[in-house]
Design a protein around this motif. Structure first.
Motif, PDB file in Angstrom:
ATOM      1  N   VAL A  37       0.835  -1.197   0.000  1.00  0.00           N
ATOM      2  CA  VAL A  37       0.000   0.000   0.000  1.00  0.00           C
ATOM      3  C   VAL A  37       0.876   1.255   0.000  1.00  0.00           C
ATOM      4  O   VAL A  37       0.612   2.214  -0.743  1.00  0.00           O
ATOM      5  CB  VAL A  37      -0.968  -0.011   1.206  1.00  0.00           C
ATOM      6  CG1 VAL A  37      -1.677   1.321   1.348  1.00  0.00           C
ATOM      7  CG2 VAL A  37      -1.968  -1.143   1.074  1.00  0.00           C
ATOM      8  N   GLY A  38       1.916   1.257   0.794  1.00  0.00           N
ATOM      9  CA  GLY A  38       2.823   2.405   0.838  1.00  0.00           C
ATOM     10  C   GLY A  38       3.517   2.649  -0.492  1.00  0.00           C
ATOM     11  O   GLY A  38       3.608   3.791  -0.958  1.00  0.00           O
ATOM     12  N   ILE A  39       3.989   1.587  -1.110  1.00  0.00           N
ATOM     13  CA  ILE A  39       4.654   1.710  -2.406  1.00  0.00           C
ATOM     14  C   ILE A  39       3.669   2.214  -3.453  1.00  0.00           C
ATOM     15  O   ILE A  39       4.004   3.089  -4.270  1.00  0.00           O
ATOM     16  CB  ILE A  39       5.266   0.358  -2.826  1.00  0.00           C
ATOM     17  CG1 ILE A  39       6.417  -0.010  -1.900  1.00  0.00           C
ATOM     18  CG2 ILE A  39       5.746   0.408  -4.272  1.00  0.00           C
ATOM     19  CD1 ILE A  39       6.893  -1.439  -2.060  1.00  0.00           C
ATOM     20  N   ALA A  40       2.451   1.694  -3.437  1.00  0.00           N
ATOM     21  CA  ALA A  40       1.437   2.131  -4.400  1.00  0.00           C
ATOM     22  C   ALA A  40       1.121   3.615  -4.235  1.00  0.00           C
ATOM     23  O   ALA A  40       1.001   4.341  -5.222  1.00  0.00           O
ATOM     24  CB  ALA A  40       0.178   1.300  -4.242  1.00  0.00           C
ATOM     25  N   ILE A  41       1.021   4.070  -3.008  1.00  0.00           N
ATOM     26  CA  ILE A  41       0.736   5.488  -2.760  1.00  0.00           C
ATOM     27  C   ILE A  41       1.890   6.356  -3.235  1.00  0.00           C
ATOM     28  O   ILE A  41       1.689   7.394  -3.872  1.00  0.00           O
ATOM     29  CB  ILE A  41       0.417   5.713  -1.268  1.00  0.00           C
ATOM     30  CG1 ILE A  41      -0.932   5.085  -0.934  1.00  0.00           C
ATOM     31  CG2 ILE A  41       0.415   7.201  -0.924  1.00  0.00           C
ATOM     32  CD1 ILE A  41      -1.250   5.045   0.547  1.00  0.00           C
TER      33      ILE A  41
END
Length: 67
Positions: A37-41
């Protein structure tokens, strides 16, 4: 010429973000939910900022095909 400047700056910003993700070992932890999720954001914010950079530098020049 403006597009070349924009692409150069966008490439620089993208390379900096990718280097930071690499230094944080994101490529080793992408299967964990919180990391994913962090990488996607981060990648979404990078994409949006690249679009903003492009349109800030070039304006509407790429779209003035007919005068």
């Amino acid at each position: 010429m403006k597009s070349l400047k924009a692409f150069s700056l966008m490439g620089g910003v993208t390379l900096i973000v990718l280097a930071i993700l690499y230094l944080l070992d994101a490529h080793n932890n992408y299967r964990e939910f919180h990391w994913a999720v962090g990488i996607a954001i981060v990648l979404l914010i990078t994409h949006i900022s690249n679009m903003a950079i492009y349109f800030k530098i070039t304006g509407d020049q790429p779209y003035k095909w007919f005068k």
